[in-house]
Design a protein around this motif. Structure first.
Motif, PDB file in Angstrom:
ATOM      1  N   LEU A  36       0.855  -1.197   0.000  1.00 22.77           N
ATOM      2  CA  LEU A  36       0.000   0.000   0.000  1.00 22.77           C
ATOM      3  C   LEU A  36       0.889   1.244   0.000  1.00 22.77           C
ATOM      4  CD1 LEU A  36      -2.892   1.285   0.523  1.00 22.77           C
ATOM      5  CD2 LEU A  36      -2.212   1.323   2.925  1.00 22.77           C
ATOM      6  N   TYR A  95       0.320  11.496   2.456  1.00 26.59           N
ATOM      7  CA  TYR A  95      -0.291  12.388   3.451  1.00 26.59           C
ATOM      8  C   TYR A  95       0.108  13.809   3.098  1.00 26.59           C
ATOM      9  CZ  TYR A  95      -0.561   8.128   6.387  1.00 26.59           C
ATOM     10  OH  TYR A  95      -0.804   6.874   6.888  1.00 26.59           O
ATOM     11  N   ILE A 102      -4.338   9.637   9.742  1.00 26.03           N
ATOM     12  CA  ILE A 102      -5.011   8.327   9.750  1.00 26.03           C
ATOM     13  C   ILE A 102      -5.519   8.115  11.170  1.00 26.03           C
ATOM     14  CG2 ILE A 102      -2.845   6.996  10.078  1.00 26.03           C
ATOM     15  CD1 ILE A 102      -4.145   4.828   8.233  1.00 26.03           C
ATOM     16  N   HIS A 153      -6.928   2.789  14.575  1.00 26.51           N
ATOM     17  CA  HIS A 153      -7.372   1.512  13.999  1.00 26.51           C
ATOM     18  C   HIS A 153      -6.340   0.426  14.287  1.00 26.51           C
ATOM     19  CE1 HIS A 153      -4.405   2.855  11.098  1.00 26.51           C
ATOM     20  NE2 HIS A 153      -4.361   1.624  10.624  1.00 26.51           N
ATOM     21  N   ASP A 157      -4.898  -2.984  12.036  1.00 22.52           N
ATOM     22  CA  ASP A 157      -4.979  -3.470  10.660  1.00 22.52           C
ATOM     23  C   ASP A 157      -5.886  -4.700  10.608  1.00 22.52           C
ATOM     24  OD1 ASP A 157      -3.112  -1.455  10.338  1.00 22.52           O
ATOM     25  OD2 ASP A 157      -1.919  -2.602   8.917  1.00 22.52           O
ATOM     26  N   PHE A 212       4.018   8.474  15.396  1.00 23.34           N
ATOM     27  CA  PHE A 212       3.243   7.247  15.161  1.00 23.34           C
ATOM     28  C   PHE A 212       2.702   6.852  16.538  1.00 23.34           C
ATOM     29  CE2 PHE A 212       3.531   2.630  13.481  1.00 23.34           C
ATOM     30  CZ  PHE A 212       2.327   2.755  12.811  1.00 23.34           C
ATOM     31  N   TYR A 263       9.357   0.396  10.200  1.00 20.42           N
ATOM     32  CA  TYR A 263       8.841  -0.177  11.449  1.00 20.42           C
ATOM     33  C   TYR A 263       8.167  -1.499  11.148  1.00 20.42           C
ATOM     34  CZ  TYR A 263       4.318   1.843  10.040  1.00 20.42           C
ATOM     35  OH  TYR A 263       3.171   2.159   9.353  1.00 20.42           O
ATOM     36  N   HIS A 266      -3.305   2.065  16.358  1.00 21.88           N
ATOM     37  CA  HIS A 266      -2.324   3.089  15.993  1.00 21.88           C
ATOM     38  C   HIS A 266      -2.989   4.175  15.153  1.00 21.88           C
ATOM     39  CE1 HIS A 266      -1.903  -0.062  12.828  1.00 21.88           C
ATOM     40  NE2 HIS A 266      -1.760   0.962  12.005  1.00 21.88           N
ATOM     41  N   ILE A 285      -1.983   8.351  13.116  1.00 22.47           N
ATOM     42  CA  ILE A 285      -1.050   9.452  12.835  1.00 22.47           C
ATOM     43  C   ILE A 285      -1.881  10.734  12.796  1.00 22.47           C
ATOM     44  CG2 ILE A 285       0.533  10.443  11.111  1.00 22.47           C
ATOM     45  CD1 ILE A 285       1.174   7.525  10.254  1.00 22.47           C
ATOM     46  N   ARG A 334       4.139  13.700   3.569  1.00 20.35           N
ATOM     47  CA  ARG A 334       4.805  12.441   3.918  1.00 20.35           C
ATOM     48  C   ARG A 334       4.233  11.337   3.034  1.00 20.35           C
ATOM     49  NH1 ARG A 334       3.120   8.112   7.501  1.00 20.35           N
ATOM     50  NH2 ARG A 334       4.917   6.808   8.028  1.00 20.35           N
ATOM     51  N   SER A 391       4.153   6.925   2.769  1.00 23.16           N
ATOM     52  CA  SER A 391       4.541   5.666   3.404  1.00 23.16           C
ATOM     53  C   SER A 391       4.293   4.520   2.442  1.00 23.16           C
ATOM     54  CB  SER A 391       3.797   5.443   4.714  1.00 23.16           C
ATOM     55  OG  SER A 391       2.425   5.266   4.483  1.00 23.16           O
ATOM     56  N   THR A 393       3.472   0.547   2.888  1.00 21.03           N
ATOM     57  CA  THR A 393       3.142  -0.488   3.861  1.00 21.03           C
ATOM     58  C   THR A 393       3.239  -1.839   3.161  1.00 21.03           C
ATOM     59  OG1 THR A 393       1.612   1.078   4.868  1.00 21.03           O
ATOM     60  CG2 THR A 393       1.430  -1.208   5.580  1.00 21.03           C
ATOM     61  N   ARG A 424       2.632  -5.777   3.618  1.00 18.36           N
ATOM     62  CA  ARG A 424       1.916  -6.698   4.523  1.00 18.36           C
ATOM     63  C   ARG A 424       1.989  -8.127   4.013  1.00 18.36           C
ATOM     64  NH1 ARG A 424      -2.308  -2.256   4.408  1.00 18.36           N
ATOM     65  NH2 ARG A 424      -2.322  -1.301   6.467  1.00 18.36           N
TER      66      ARG A 424
HETATM   67  O1  LIG Z   1       1.505   5.679   7.120  1.00 20.14           O
HETATM   68  C1  LIG Z   1       1.766   4.820   7.944  1.00 20.14           C
HETATM   69  O2  LIG Z   1       2.928   4.528   8.276  1.00 20.14           O
HETATM   70  C2  LIG Z   1       0.611   4.081   8.641  1.00 20.14           C
HETATM   71  C3  LIG Z   1      -0.306   3.398   7.684  1.00 20.14           C
HETATM   72  C4  LIG Z   1      -1.427   2.645   8.352  1.00 20.14           C
HETATM   73  O3  LIG Z   1      -1.537   2.609   9.553  1.00 20.14           O
HETATM   74  C5  LIG Z   1      -2.404   1.928   7.537  1.00 20.14           C
HETATM   75  O4  LIG Z   1      -2.426   2.090   6.297  1.00 20.14           O
HETATM   76  O5  LIG Z   1      -3.208   1.158   8.106  1.00 20.14           O
END
Ligand SMILES: O=C(O)CCC(=O)C(=O)O
Length: 194
Positions: A103, A107, A113, A116, A118, A136, A159, A171, A173, A180, A182, A184, A186
């Motif tokens: 993913l 941002y 975010i 939640h 995952d 975070f 992380y 978690h 943000i 920013r 990210s 992800t 998984r």
């Molecule tokens: O941007 C991040 O590092 C967190 C992403 C996240 O928590 C998510 O997509 O469920």
């Protein structure tokens, strides 16, 4: 996950168990390349039923459909992310292609975010941070109070959420001050094709 380098961050004794963090997982040149490539993806506002989030996302491999509440097949990841997915897999001593879902999230300033955990369809969660640092945040209910922890996540760091950090703690943000991105990575809890 033998061969993992120790994770490094302050106040580790207060952190959720199962949270690991490695600064400098990618170089500054790699970060620039990734940011350029991600900015060119077809990123769409995050959709949760009628709610549209300010952050923009693109899912590959598998995509979680929040209306139908299950995973659906998605396009294969772009080839330029493959060396980084392989780096995460090698770092975690996983078999090649263990990461089934990638993913990308953008941002913009003001995007966030919410709290939640995952989805259960996923197993381990690795997050690569790019372009800006962010707090975070973690929380879990402890009686009538919330137990809280914040990890200051630096750009170029990775992380990992596993164990309690993955399953018991939520978690989030808060709204970002600067742009920013990210990535992800998984693994899947089970093969959704079966
Ligand atoms: O941007 C991040 O590092 C967190 C992403 C996240 O928590 C998510 O997509 O469920």
């Amino acid at each position: 996950m033998e061969g993992f380098q120790p994770s490094l961050f302050d106040r580790q004794e207060l952190a959720p168990s199962g949270l690991s963090y490695w600064p400098g997982f990618v170089s500054a040149a790699e970060e620039r390349l990734l940011v350029d490539r991600i900015a060119q993806l077809n990123l769409v506002p995050f959709q949760f039923g009628a709610y549209e989030g300010k952050r923009r996302v693109a899912s590959f491999g598998w995509k979680y459909d929040f209306s139908r509440r299950h995973l659906e097949p998605a396009a294969p990841p772009p080839p330029w992310i493959a060396p980084f997915a392989s780096r995460v897999e090698a770092f975690a001593s996983f078999k090649p292609d263990a990461i089934g879902h990638i993913l990308f999230t953008e941002y913009a300033p003001g995007a966030a975010i919410g709290w939640h955990r995952d989805k259960k369809d996923f197993d381990l969660v690795f997050g690569l941070s790019l372009a800006a640092a962010c707090p975070f945040r973690f929380r879990r209910k402890s009686g009538k109070r919330w137990e809280r922890f914040t990890l200051d996540v630096e750009p170029r760091s990775l992380y990992l959420l596993t164990g309690e950090a993955r399953k018991l703690w939520e978690h989030s943000i808060p709204p970002m001050a600067a742009l920013r991105y990210s990535v992800t990575f998984r693994t899947l809890a089970c093969d959704p094709c079966k």
